[in-house]
Design a protein around this motif. Structure first.
Motif, PDB file in Angstrom:
ATOM      1  N   THR A   1      -5.045   3.120  -1.862  1.00  0.00           N
ATOM      2  CA  THR A   1      -3.900   2.970  -2.762  1.00  0.00           C
ATOM      3  C   THR A   1      -4.337   2.761  -4.212  1.00  0.00           C
ATOM      4  OG1 THR A   1      -2.572   2.063  -0.979  1.00  0.00           O
ATOM      5  CG2 THR A   1      -1.850   1.562  -3.221  1.00  0.00           C
ATOM      6  N   ASN A   2      -5.413   1.997  -4.400  1.00  0.00           N
ATOM      7  CA  ASN A   2      -5.836   1.659  -5.749  1.00  0.00           C
ATOM      8  C   ASN A   2      -6.886   2.607  -6.327  1.00  0.00           C
ATOM      9  OD1 ASN A   2      -4.372  -0.974  -6.387  1.00  0.00           O
ATOM     10  ND2 ASN A   2      -5.170  -1.342  -4.335  1.00  0.00           N
ATOM     11  N   GLY A   3      -7.333   3.532  -5.539  1.00  0.00           N
ATOM     12  CA  GLY A   3      -8.320   4.508  -6.015  1.00  0.00           C
ATOM     13  C   GLY A   3      -7.630   5.769  -6.498  1.00  0.00           C
ATOM     14  N   PRO A   4      -8.407   6.763  -6.904  1.00  0.00           N
ATOM     15  CA  PRO A   4      -7.803   8.028  -7.349  1.00  0.00           C
ATOM     16  C   PRO A   4      -7.239   8.830  -6.178  1.00  0.00           C
ATOM     17  CG  PRO A   4     -10.197   8.185  -7.337  1.00  0.00           C
ATOM     18  CD  PRO A   4      -9.872   6.768  -6.990  1.00  0.00           C
ATOM     19  N   PHE A   5      -6.218   9.621  -6.447  1.00  0.00           N
ATOM     20  CA  PHE A   5      -5.652  10.535  -5.453  1.00  0.00           C
ATOM     21  C   PHE A   5      -6.123  11.968  -5.721  1.00  0.00           C
ATOM     22  CE2 PHE A   5      -1.560   7.923  -4.498  1.00  0.00           C
ATOM     23  CZ  PHE A   5      -2.342   6.957  -3.905  1.00  0.00           C
ATOM     24  N   GLN A   6      -6.061  12.341  -6.986  1.00  0.00           N
ATOM     25  CA  GLN A   6      -6.485  13.695  -7.359  1.00  0.00           C
ATOM     26  C   GLN A   6      -7.318  13.642  -8.639  1.00  0.00           C
ATOM     27  OE1 GLN A   6      -2.966  13.212  -7.261  1.00  0.00           O
ATOM     28  NE2 GLN A   6      -2.231  14.435  -5.541  1.00  0.00           N
TER      29      GLN A   6
ATOM     30  N   TYR B   1      -4.137  -4.308 -16.632  1.00  0.00           N
ATOM     31  CA  TYR B   1      -4.473  -3.682 -15.346  1.00  0.00           C
ATOM     32  C   TYR B   1      -3.661  -4.316 -14.215  1.00  0.00           C
ATOM     33  CZ  TYR B   1      -7.137  -2.214 -11.290  1.00  0.00           C
ATOM     34  OH  TYR B   1      -7.500  -1.693 -10.084  1.00  0.00           O
ATOM     35  N   VAL B   2      -3.046  -3.472 -13.430  1.00  0.00           N
ATOM     36  CA  VAL B   2      -2.256  -3.932 -12.287  1.00  0.00           C
ATOM     37  C   VAL B   2      -2.702  -3.168 -11.062  1.00  0.00           C
ATOM     38  CG1 VAL B   2       0.058  -4.106 -11.306  1.00  0.00           C
ATOM     39  CG2 VAL B   2      -0.266  -4.400 -13.750  1.00  0.00           C
ATOM     40  N   LEU B   3      -2.890  -3.876  -9.947  1.00  0.00           N
ATOM     41  CA  LEU B   3      -3.210  -3.151  -8.708  1.00  0.00           C
ATOM     42  C   LEU B   3      -2.215  -3.520  -7.621  1.00  0.00           C
ATOM     43  CD1 LEU B   3      -4.563  -5.452  -6.822  1.00  0.00           C
ATOM     44  CD2 LEU B   3      -6.703  -4.715  -7.805  1.00  0.00           C
ATOM     45  N   ALA B   4      -2.224  -2.721  -6.561  1.00  0.00           N
ATOM     46  CA  ALA B   4      -1.377  -2.999  -5.402  1.00  0.00           C
ATOM     47  C   ALA B   4      -2.206  -3.846  -4.450  1.00  0.00           C
ATOM     48  CB  ALA B   4      -0.955  -1.692  -4.743  1.00  0.00           C
TER      49      ALA B   4
ATOM     50  N   THR C   1       0.839  -1.208   0.000  1.00  0.00           N
ATOM     51  CA  THR C   1       0.000   0.000   0.000  1.00  0.00           C
ATOM     52  C   THR C   1       0.873   1.258   0.000  1.00  0.00           C
ATOM     53  OG1 THR C   1      -0.198  -0.180   2.392  1.00  0.00           O
ATOM     54  CG2 THR C   1      -1.992  -1.095   1.069  1.00  0.00           C
ATOM     55  N   SER C   2       0.233   2.387  -0.281  1.00  0.00           N
ATOM     56  CA  SER C   2       0.973   3.639  -0.530  1.00  0.00           C
ATOM     57  C   SER C   2       1.748   4.143   0.689  1.00  0.00           C
ATOM     58  CB  SER C   2       0.001   4.738  -0.947  1.00  0.00           C
ATOM     59  OG  SER C   2      -0.599   4.422  -2.158  1.00  0.00           O
ATOM     60  N   PHE C   3       2.870   4.749   0.405  1.00  0.00           N
ATOM     61  CA  PHE C   3       3.706   5.498   1.349  1.00  0.00           C
ATOM     62  C   PHE C   3       4.352   4.560   2.402  1.00  0.00           C
ATOM     63  CE2 PHE C   3      -0.107   8.415   0.567  1.00  0.00           C
ATOM     64  CZ  PHE C   3       0.358   8.783  -0.685  1.00  0.00           C
ATOM     65  N   ALA C   4       5.150   5.156   3.278  1.00  0.00           N
ATOM     66  CA  ALA C   4       5.870   4.389   4.305  1.00  0.00           C
ATOM     67  C   ALA C   4       6.483   3.128   3.696  1.00  0.00           C
ATOM     68  CB  ALA C   4       4.941   4.038   5.459  1.00  0.00           C
ATOM     69  N   SER C   5       7.196   3.293   2.596  1.00  0.00           N
ATOM     70  CA  SER C   5       7.654   2.128   1.836  1.00  0.00           C
ATOM     71  C   SER C   5       9.041   1.625   2.253  1.00  0.00           C
ATOM     72  CB  SER C   5       7.664   2.481   0.347  1.00  0.00           C
ATOM     73  OG  SER C   5       8.370   3.690   0.162  1.00  0.00           O
TER      74      SER C   5
END
Lengths: 194, 348
Positions: free
Chosen positions: B147-152, B282-285, B55-59
């Motif tokens: 993580t898999n949805g829109p951010f902006q 299509y690729v997802l996290a 998932t996003s961030f803190a990677s």
């Protein structure tokens, strides 16, 4: 040198007087209140009523005024933002909701602001500062729920706001015509006649 | 010398007094220029010895790392407003696909009437529960749904308030999420129905759909049930425009304030990756297509003024090994991953 020192002391004294959090008192319900009684001869209840209503309409158009059956009072609610930070760019900490009461008899009127309740703001995804739902802190409970510096800062802002509310009200109560008071009206100079 | 010092003090004091006096008489409806933002830093330790949870961030694993510095400016005069928000750091870079860009929000808005607002520019998405700014989230790690949805979304939108309890936003946005410019056209339709059924409970029903971006339906709601207890919920389903794939899931966010400074919260998320058709890119996290994951995250928020310390433990479990990309300390496939994070976020 001595004069300079005295001037500095005087300035500091005036400066500390600006921080007027002591203007708030505690009422019989153990709530903070800003309360003033103002004698004003020559005015009837009807005149006070008209001028107070006009004062609110012009100066606090966003305040909600309750429908009162009593002709000798106006009550309602309003709010003010609590700001912190330097003068050029502020941060909005939250808002304080309050109730106001203006009452009049022949020859005098009184007003008070009370029920101060702080609601913190948070910055939403769009960068808007919006109230945090479900968190309402009466100013009386501020010591338990806010930091000392925060509470001190908010008390000063509420006091200054309340004093300004009263000062403006006084101007409108003294006003003869129905025109709004413009404090910053610039004088026009004509060079034709001299 | 003393005289000069005293004069300097006098001048500084007079300037300070003048500034203060101006502040105290400012009670107009227009807010001043407002500055806001945050900085964040973290340490993460995945028990496998390497980063597993996608998932996003803190990677970064086993590293004291930084998130981002986020700086926003906003101003309202009359009915017109602007917001400009810049960010720098790894968290910024992972939230914006265009390399070298640092804008999270840049838009202008205008109140056409007391109930109708028009906004145009590049804005944080209206979809989902979690946000990019660490100051806007309770948990430091993020959900699969986020993580898999829109951010902006960049576009133009109108918001109409029917009452204090109901409002509707509808807008037209660029064909691709998270991009400053459209790939082909402005063809994503977005709408948000906001309902406040009772005080302190708000629900958002969202949709974003377009021939390029695909279609996501989303429910985001939060209810501050008591002053100490809050319950949040996010449910969403997404389908790309072609070749199947996408995801669906639900996340629950109970939070309990146990003291003035400490709040405990749980995020319990179920996330399923939809199957894809042949030819799909299509690729997802998250889990591989057809699989699902259950993510459990226990987080504490410990407040010290504007600073929040966020210790967090997280355990993710994929339903079957064949759908999992997690690996254990020997790099052998496994169905579970766990991590500990300690983050600090300063918000202003």
């Amino acid at each position: 040198m001595k004069k300079l020192f005295i001037a500095l002391v005087c300035l500091l004294a005036v400066k500390s007087a600006v921080a007027q959090k002591d203007l708030l008192s505690i009422d019989e319900h153990n709530k903070y209140i800003y309360y003033q009684v103002v004698p004003q001869s020559g005015l009837t209840v009807d005149t006070f009523q008209n001028r107070a209503a006009y004062f609110l309409k012009i100066n606090y158009p966003k305040n909600k005024v309750n429908k009162s059956e009593l002709p000798e009072s106006i009550t309602g609610t309003g709010k003010l933002l609590m700001l912190t930070g330097i003068s050029a760019a502020k941060h909005i900490d939250g808002e304080v909701n309050y109730t106001f009461n203006i009452e009049y008899k022949d020859q005098k009127y009184r007003y008070w602001l009370t029920d101060f309740v702080f609601t913190p703001y948070y910055v939403d995804r769009y960068g808007n500062s919006v109230p945090q739902p479900g968190i309402d802190i009466p100013l009386e409970n501020g010591a338990a729920k806010l930091e000392k510096g925060q509470l001190n800062n908010y008390s000063i802002q509420i006091s200054n706001y309340s004093k300004q509310f009263g000062d403006r009200l006084k101007q409108y109560m003294l006003m003869v015509s129905a025109a709004p008071i413009k404090s910053d009206k610039k004088k026009v100079i004509t060079t034709k006649d001299w | 010398m003393k005289k000069k010092l005293l004069l300097l003090l006098l001048a500084a004091s007079a300037f300070s007094y003048a500034s203060k006096a101006q502040d105290t008489v400012k009670t107009t409806a227009d807010a001043p220029l407002v500055l806001y933002g945050s900085v964040d830093t973290y340490y993460k330790d995945d028990l496998s010895g390497h980063a597993n949870i996608p998932t996003s961030f803190a990677s970064d694993n086993n590293s004291v790392s930084i998130g981002m510095i986020d700086l926003g400016l906003k101003k309202t005069v009359g009915n017109a407003s602007f917001v400009g928000e810049l960010s720098f750091g790894p968290r910024n870079d992972q939230s914006i696909p265009t390399s070298g860009y640092h804008i999270q929000n840049l838009y202008v808005s205008y109140n056409l009437t007391s109930k109708l607002n028009a906004t145009a520019g590049y804005m944080s998405t209206f979809i989902g529960y979690e946000v990019i700014s660490p100051a806007g989230n309770f948990n430091y790690s993020t959900s699969y749904l986020f993580t898999n949805g829109p951010f902006q979304n960049a576009g133009f939108k109108l918001t109409y308030a029917f009452s204090d309890k109901v409002s509707l936003m509808a807008g037209i946005f660029n064909d691709e999420w998270n991009a400053y410019t459209s790939e082909h056209d402005v063809s994503t339709f977005g709408a948000q129905l906001t309902i406040t059924p009772v005080k302190n409970w708000t629900a958002y029903l969202n949709v974003a759909t377009g021939p390029t971006s695909g279609t996501e339906f989303d429910l985001t709601t939060a209810y501050q049930i008591t002053t100490a207890f809050k319950l949040g919920l996010n449910a969403a389903t997404f389908s790309p425009s072609h070749y199947g794939g996408g995801f669906s899931g639900v996340a629950l966010y109970p939070q309990l304030a146990v003291s003035k400074a400490v709040t405990l919260g749980l995020r319990e998320e179920y996330f399923k990756a939809k199957t894809v058709d042949a030819g799909s890119t299509y690729v997802l996290a998250g889990p591989l297509p057809g699989g699902s994951v259950l993510g459990s995250t226990l987080t504490a928020n410990i407040k010290a003024g504007p600073l929040t310390f966020i210790p967090e433990v997280r355990l993710d479990n994929v339903n079957k090994k064949q759908y999992s990309e997690f690996t254990d300390s020997n790099l052998a496939p496994t169905t579970s991953a766990s991590q500990f994070v300690l983050a600090a976020v300063y918000a202003f």
